[in-house]
Design an enzyme around this catalytic site. Structure first.
Site, PDB file in Angstrom:
ATOM      1  N   ASP A   1       0.937 -12.324   3.938  1.00 35.70           N
ATOM      2  CA  ASP A   1       1.791 -11.314   3.156  1.00 35.70           C
ATOM      3  C   ASP A   1       3.352 -11.358   3.739  1.00 35.70           C
ATOM      4  O   ASP A   1       3.204 -10.873   4.808  1.00 35.70           O
ATOM      5  CB  ASP A   1       1.236 -10.127   3.023  1.00 35.70           C
ATOM      6  CG  ASP A   1       2.102  -9.025   1.922  1.00 35.70           C
ATOM      7  OD1 ASP A   1       2.977  -9.497   1.246  1.00 35.70           O
ATOM      8  OD2 ASP A   1       1.833  -7.910   1.659  1.00 35.70           O
TER       9      ASP A   1
ATOM     10  N   ASP B   1       5.201 -14.665  -2.468  1.00 36.46           N
ATOM     11  CA  ASP B   1       5.185 -14.199  -0.968  1.00 36.46           C
ATOM     12  C   ASP B   1       3.802 -13.928  -0.447  1.00 36.46           C
ATOM     13  O   ASP B   1       3.881 -13.107   0.573  1.00 36.46           O
ATOM     14  CB  ASP B   1       6.215 -13.128  -1.025  1.00 36.46           C
ATOM     15  CG  ASP B   1       5.537 -11.927  -1.522  1.00 36.46           C
ATOM     16  OD1 ASP B   1       4.833 -11.870  -2.582  1.00 36.46           O
ATOM     17  OD2 ASP B   1       6.292 -10.838  -1.108  1.00 36.46           O
ATOM     18  N   GLU B   2       2.639 -14.419  -1.106  1.00 38.40           N
ATOM     19  CA  GLU B   2       1.585 -13.993  -0.506  1.00 38.40           C
ATOM     20  C   GLU B   2       0.578 -14.969  -0.975  1.00 38.40           C
ATOM     21  O   GLU B   2       0.597 -15.406  -2.429  1.00 38.40           O
ATOM     22  CB  GLU B   2       0.975 -12.430  -0.915  1.00 38.40           C
ATOM     23  CG  GLU B   2       1.026 -12.504  -2.360  1.00 38.40           C
ATOM     24  CD  GLU B   2       0.257 -11.194  -2.514  1.00 38.40           C
ATOM     25  OE1 GLU B   2      -0.606 -10.692  -1.854  1.00 38.40           O
ATOM     26  OE2 GLU B   2       0.192 -10.601  -3.703  1.00 38.40           O
TER      27      GLU B   2
END
Length: 420
Positions: A16, A112-113
């Site tokens: 993350d 983003d993860e």
């Protein structure tokens, strides 16, 4: 090294990125490092909304979804920037390529993860060594911080990655749950929103440990099948795989209906579109999924059939949103001839619980209003047996100056194409 890997289990990472948009901006412009930075869709407008902020800004009380005027009151020296999508996409692509060099079992969840299954990566070192190397590489090469959760399944890995931010690495084993997970408030559990948390509090379930001990039948009465699933996850059980093919999975939910007779009556047509939107919305809610693409099918009196679709910038599942987009498509593509059948479908579905939303930069304020309006209309419809505002939705409600593709979906398409 095999002693670090279970013989019959899995080792899952959840990576993350920390304060991703703000961190990318600071990496691009080092003068921003250590300063309170926020990203907002319309920084020139007093009523703008904070999309994300640096940890320095968060320390002053700045939070995502906060009105810009309030954020500046809390943090007068706040540096507010407009989003740079190309910059974020480029950084994300590099980050996922680093993950893919470790294992082919990489599942992006958002820009983003993502998850990695490293169960077969013994030759690369222990899970903690691999996580440390990945985190260090992302920081050194991209100048971006990230947190990594290490666990035997996706749910626990996700919970673990939230426990130490920024730049944290957390191992969460099943034997750790009584100490590390169960004391947390139930609202902190991944997959439980504010409404569900309030419902659980109402029956005395205040911590994740309380959820583990709760009566399964009471949970099912309160939350349906989701109550059972949440309890299983609270116990540390999650068999869902890390699926690299998930980015190819464009499932859909749709309904179609043949009219009693061929018609050009717009009132009849709009009534049917509204009915179809309601049915699709109900099924989306029941399956706990949302989608971004709405497809309209029109079959004319001579059986000639056309399908037209549009992809929105935000996920949608409500009756009003689906109806609005469907009527917009209808207004654009109906040629005036008698219609025999109509169909409405929502495509590109993902589970609600799998979304870690990057706040929609274009429609967030609109969505806040929509949620309040939807609730009022729902209450009035239940009271009077019909929607008193049905005629208000015959006009086009989809703004034509908004982008027609999703930044998140574009990113997943880019990731898919890079693999091919």
């Amino acid at each position: 090294m095999s002693k670090w890997y279970p013989k019959n289990g899995r080792v899952i990472f959840h990576v993350d990125m920390n304060s991703f948009y703000a961190s990318v901006e600071a990496a691009h412009d080092p003068s921003l490092k250590g300063k309170p930075v926020a990203i907002a869709g319309n920084p020139e407008e007093r009523r703008g909304i904070i999309v994300t902020s640096s940890y320095e800004a968060r320390a002053k009380g700045v939070r995502t979804t906060m009105p810009l005027w309030q954020a500046k009151r809390l943090c007068p020296d706040l540096i507010v920037l407009r989003p740079n999508f190309d910059r974020y996409r480029a950084a994300s692509s590099k980050m996922f390529k680093m993950m893919a060099e470790i294992t082919s079992l990489v599942q992006p969840v958002s820009i983003d993860e993502g998850y990695l299954d490293i169960s077969s990566c013994q030759s690369l070192g222990s899970p903690l060594e691999i996580a440390t190397q990945l985190q260090t590489r992302i920081k050194n090469e991209l100048d971006l911080p990230c947190s990594i959760g290490i666990a035997p399944n996706k749910f626990l890995a996700k919970m673990a990655s939230d426990m130490k931010k920024p730049m944290g690495i957390t191992v969460l084993r099943k034997r750790d749950l009584p100490e590390k997970l169960w004391p947390l408030q139930v609202a902190e559990m991944y997959g439980i929103g504010q409404k569900t948390g309030t419902k659980l509090n109402g029956i005395g379930v205040n911590t994740i440990g309380d959820l583990v001990q709760a009566d399964p039948y009471q949970l099912k009465r309160l939350l349906g099948v989701n109550g059972e699933r949440l309890q299983r996850r609270a116990k540390g059980d999650d068999m869902s795989p890390v699926d690299p093919e998930a980015i190819y999975d464009f499932k859909s939910i749709g309904n179609s209906e043949t009219l009693p007779e061929d018609t050009t009556d717009e009132a009849v047509i709009l009534s049917l579109l509204r009915k179809l939107a309601r049915k699709v919305s109900t099924r989306l809610t029941r399956k706990e999924v949302v989608g971004q693409t709405v497809q309209l099918m029109i079959r004319y009196f001579d059986r000639r059939t056309i399908t037209r679709s549009v992809t929105q910038t935000a996920y949608l599942a409500t009756e009003l949103d689906i109806f609005s987009v469907a009527t917009d498509l209808f207004d654009q593509h109906w040629d005036g001839r008698p219609i025999r059948l109509l169909g409405v479908t929502v495509q590109g579905l993902i589970e609600r619980n799998q979304i870690v939303e990057q706040l929609d930069l274009f429609r967030y304020q609109e969505q806040i209003g929509d949620e309040a309006i939807n609730e009022v209309i729902k209450q009035l419809t239940e009271r009077y047996g019909k929607n008193p505002f049905v005629n208000q939705f015959t006009e086009k409600n989809v703004a034509h100056d908004q982008p027609r593709t999703s930044f998140q979906k574009d990113f997943l398409d880019d990731f898919r194409n890079d693999k091919e």
